[in-house]
Design a protein around this motif. Structure first.
Motif, PDB file in Angstrom:
ATOM      1  N   HIS A 153       3.394   5.772   4.038  1.00 51.83           N
ATOM      2  CA  HIS A 153       3.234   7.086   4.669  1.00 51.83           C
ATOM      3  C   HIS A 153       4.192   7.150   5.859  1.00 51.83           C
ATOM      4  O   HIS A 153       4.297   6.197   6.624  1.00 51.83           O
ATOM      5  N   ALA A 174       1.420   1.768   6.196  1.00 52.28           N
ATOM      6  CA  ALA A 174       0.178   2.088   5.481  1.00 52.28           C
ATOM      7  C   ALA A 174      -0.689   2.973   6.369  1.00 52.28           C
ATOM      8  O   ALA A 174      -0.728   2.787   7.584  1.00 52.28           O
ATOM      9  N   ARG A 175      -1.341   3.946   5.747  1.00 43.08           N
ATOM     10  CA  ARG A 175      -2.241   4.790   6.540  1.00 43.08           C
ATOM     11  C   ARG A 175      -3.521   4.028   6.854  1.00 43.08           C
ATOM     12  O   ARG A 175      -4.159   3.462   5.962  1.00 43.08           O
ATOM     13  N   PRO A 230      -7.350  12.147   7.724  1.00 44.77           N
ATOM     14  CA  PRO A 230      -6.018  12.146   7.096  1.00 44.77           C
ATOM     15  C   PRO A 230      -5.003  12.945   7.930  1.00 44.77           C
ATOM     16  O   PRO A 230      -3.821  12.613   7.970  1.00 44.77           O
ATOM     17  N   GLN A 247     -10.915   3.243   4.321  1.00 45.23           N
ATOM     18  CA  GLN A 247     -11.697   3.755   3.190  1.00 45.23           C
ATOM     19  C   GLN A 247     -11.837   2.695   2.097  1.00 45.23           C
ATOM     20  O   GLN A 247     -12.900   2.555   1.491  1.00 45.23           O
ATOM     21  N   ALA A 248     -10.774   1.937   1.886  1.00 44.77           N
ATOM     22  CA  ALA A 248     -10.836   0.870   0.866  1.00 44.77           C
ATOM     23  C   ALA A 248     -11.892  -0.174   1.236  1.00 44.77           C
ATOM     24  O   ALA A 248     -12.450  -0.840   0.368  1.00 44.77           O
ATOM     25  N   ASP A 258      -3.079  10.982  10.837  1.00 46.74           N
ATOM     26  CA  ASP A 258      -1.819  10.307  10.513  1.00 46.74           C
ATOM     27  C   ASP A 258      -1.626   8.977  11.236  1.00 46.74           C
ATOM     28  O   ASP A 258      -0.498   8.612  11.592  1.00 46.74           O
ATOM     29  N   MET A 273       0.852  -1.205   0.000  1.00 45.24           N
ATOM     30  CA  MET A 273       0.000   0.000   0.000  1.00 45.24           C
ATOM     31  C   MET A 273       0.883   1.249   0.000  1.00 45.24           C
ATOM     32  O   MET A 273       2.060   1.175   0.336  1.00 45.24           O
ATOM     33  N   PRO A 274       0.323   2.419  -0.372  1.00 45.50           N
ATOM     34  CA  PRO A 274       1.137   3.642  -0.343  1.00 45.50           C
ATOM     35  C   PRO A 274       1.790   3.806   1.030  1.00 45.50           C
ATOM     36  O   PRO A 274       1.134   3.630   2.056  1.00 45.50           O
ATOM     37  N   CYS A 313      -6.351   5.265   7.497  1.00 44.34           N
ATOM     38  CA  CYS A 313      -7.515   5.851   6.797  1.00 44.34           C
ATOM     39  C   CYS A 313      -7.635   5.270   5.386  1.00 44.34           C
ATOM     40  O   CYS A 313      -8.748   5.048   4.903  1.00 44.34           O
ATOM     41  N   ASP A 314      -6.508   5.002   4.732  1.00 47.88           N
ATOM     42  CA  ASP A 314      -6.562   4.378   3.395  1.00 47.88           C
ATOM     43  C   ASP A 314      -7.137   2.968   3.483  1.00 47.88           C
ATOM     44  O   ASP A 314      -7.978   2.565   2.670  1.00 47.88           O
ATOM     45  N   VAL A 315      -6.676   2.209   4.473  1.00 48.09           N
ATOM     46  CA  VAL A 315      -7.144   0.827   4.638  1.00 48.09           C
ATOM     47  C   VAL A 315      -8.650   0.811   4.903  1.00 48.09           C
ATOM     48  O   VAL A 315      -9.396   0.025   4.310  1.00 48.09           O
TER      49      VAL A 315
END
Ligand code: MO
Ligand code: MO
Lengths: 393, 393
Positions: free
Chosen positions: A99, A139-140, A184, A146-147, A187, A96-97, A142-144
């Motif tokens: 961060h 990995a953030r 976001p 939201q996915a 963090d 994942m991106p 929030c990304d996990v």
């Protein structure tokens, strides 16, 4: 926890303590089983990023041994009308991106030993070294989330569970509000690196939740399970520990359900050098140099650190070393240096007490003394740091 | 401001003071031109929503007279590569989705009169009544900005300008970070209603910026212009006022550029009843009843209010009256009531001092005394509130 914290437990093969990692010789244990230790205070302000091997260790249970090839992280989303499950392996998270966030992590009991001097409390006798500052990458959250389709909802919480188990095979657990996890600017990171190195076993290998601005206890190590649900973690550490009370609340009257679990920590600071009772040389300009750290929870930047050597008659503003990050998202600590002028009268006295107080971006300030913030668990010990030194010319 | 604050300015037709609104007789002026006044402290904790006509008034300049049919609100978005302008009339704002938020607004100088007792400061002599709690309704600023395509950017600020003009025709102005303005949990509102009534002229008719959790000075009244740009407001009030300093900083050494403009306010509380020097009857259970308010900036909920009548030897936890809103979004104040047991020895003394201290959701606590938080502008006066009373049986 009391039972586990017993030093005479054997570490024969099969004992939960048989697989504890090696630790740096300079870490001073507050307890050995579980291992809890802090670095020498005099070294703490040497580096903006605390070296990994000197970063304080706060374990509640034995350190689990995790095979990275077999590691799994389960995410459960429990909504009123639906439940979803997903399992990630280490590679999934690392793909994942990535961060990176600088965050100081501080134990809720940091500086407890100073509070204990007022009246005994229950808890490990931490000095001011149960804090460290590091760069965390992963990995953030929030990304996990939201996915997985998780939407903001003020009623929901995110529970973290670790691979560390108590004697009844229950994992360490803690939770944070979903609003923090989804923001976001919050963090929150599922971290696999600490200062550009893979996490060590003592710091949560292979993955630890990093919840910047939030008490250490919510930064769950050896993370194996994340649950989004409508209640806080039911763990001991969320429900019956890590909460603040009035100084007049004792073990006979305490009702843990009446206090909120500590999340963001209050503003604090400590003098790292000189150390207590150290002999300090007054320089040719008639000054001494004092150095330390300051930090506030909730992403609040340190605005100012004031020092006094005359019990508050005159205050001197320290120079700050800190990241240039906006308020609300300033999760790292600030190191500071102050030169304090020492009067001729003070030099005659030979003994002197230095006080430090920090002010954060909400202009909250440390309380002056421990008497009126004393609490039975000895947490939130953020009064002025006061260090007595000896002077020499 | 000094020049304007002059009581002998005439109010003949054409004078900027000719159109001041009528005020409630119970509002006690700290200055008449500009009009600044607070309600009697003994009434402040009577109602959870402060009645509009008793809500403290903090004006920096003469009150403008605005014809609602001619009212215009300009929005300027200055990005590095583009600028956009849009003008709204009152109807445009009132047609947008209506958002209501409970928020206490507090003057940066609230309780300054207590700080002044340590050493004089520059500023209006406010008691603890420069605060009020209301329900504010209007368009959400995040909706307005998103409709204009404004994206999150940590470097940007939102400047507010009012229709109130200084003698050189410059408007009152202040700014907040864009991150606060864009955050749906920030609850920033372009308010046209206060407690379900249209704003009165003293409170910003027809539209006022409500920035919950943030010092009163940023809640700009008579709002006529909003600018999204890469610097803070260059107004006097943002740059050279409403900032905190060390107690040893004086007017010869102060450098306003070194301190950050106050945004979120620190935790505070005040005792509303009994009032100073009031004669208080000890009830048949040997107790007295104490009532007041507590609040913290940044949306931080009040966690606890502790009272003592013996200088901290014993603390009593107050009952809280507050909204059930999550931390970080809890912008209203908390009212509290405590029953304090009065010992036989205290009853003999006839005089007694009551102290109140509040703790917020970050477990920040008020400092004990004003000596070490004194600052030359007398802002951020959040030490324990201490009230001396007389006892009668
Ligand atoms: Mo901790
Ligand atoms: Mo103000």
């Amino acid at each position: 926890i009391g039972a586990i914290n017993d030093d005479d437990v054997g570490d024969e093969l099969g004992s939960p303590w048989a697989q504890e990692p090696k630790r740096h010789a300079l870490l001073k244990p507050a307890s050995k089983r579980p291992f809890n230790a802090e670095p020498p205070i005099g070294m703490l302000a040497d580096k903006f990023y605390t070296p990994n091997e000197l970063f304080y260790v706060r374990n509640h249970l034995p350190v689990p041994s995790i095979n990275p090839d077999e590691y799994e992280l389960e995410l459960v989303v429990e909504l009123s009308n639906a439940q979803s499950n997903r399992t990630f392996n280490l590679d999934d998270i690392q793909k994942m991106p990535k961060h990176t966030v600088t965050a100081a992590i501080m134990c809720g009991g940091n500086r407890r030993s100073e509070m204990t001097r007022i009246k005994p409390v229950k808890g490990l006798s931490w000095g001011p070294g149960a804090v460290g500052n590091a760069k965390w990458s992963g990995a953030r959250l929030c990304d996990v989330l939201q996915a997985q389709g998780v939407q903001p909802d003020e009623r929901l919480h995110v529970i973290f569970e670790g691979a560390d188990l108590d004697p009844t095979a229950h994992p360490y657990g803690a939770s944070i509000p979903l609003s923090k996890a989804l923001d976001p600017r919050g963090d929150v990171v599922l971290a696999y690196e600490m200062n550009d190195q893979p996490l060590s076993r003592d710091h949560g290998y292979p993955i630890r939740a990093i919840v910047p601005g939030t008490v250490g206890a919510r930064n769950v190590k050896w993370l194996t399970r994340i649950v989004v649900t409508d209640s806080e973690s039911d763990s001991h550490w969320q429900q019956n520990d890590y909460k603040g009370f009035s100084p007049s609340t004792d073990w006979d009257t305490v009702d843990f359900s009446l206090a909120q679990a500590i999340q963001a920590m209050p503003v604090t600071s400590a003098i790292c050098t000189p150390m207590p009772e150290e002999r300090v040389k007054v320089d040719k300009d008639g000054c001494i140099t004092v150095r330390g750290y300051a930090w506030s929870g909730g992403g609040r930047r340190i605005e100012r650190v004031d020092l006094t050597s005359d019990a508050g008659k005159t205050w001197h503003v320290a120079q700050l070393e800190q990241e240039n990050l906006p308020d609300g998202r300033h999760y790292g600590w600030s190191l500071w240096t102050a030169r304090l002028p020492i009067s001729a009268d003070q030099q005659k006295e030979q003994h002197m007490e230095i006080w430090a107080k920090a002010v954060d971006s909400s202009y909250n300030v440390q309380p002056e003394a421990f008497e009126n913030i004393w609490n039975l668990r000895g947490v939130l010990a953020n009064a002025y740091h006061k260090v007595k030194v000896k002077l020499s010319q």
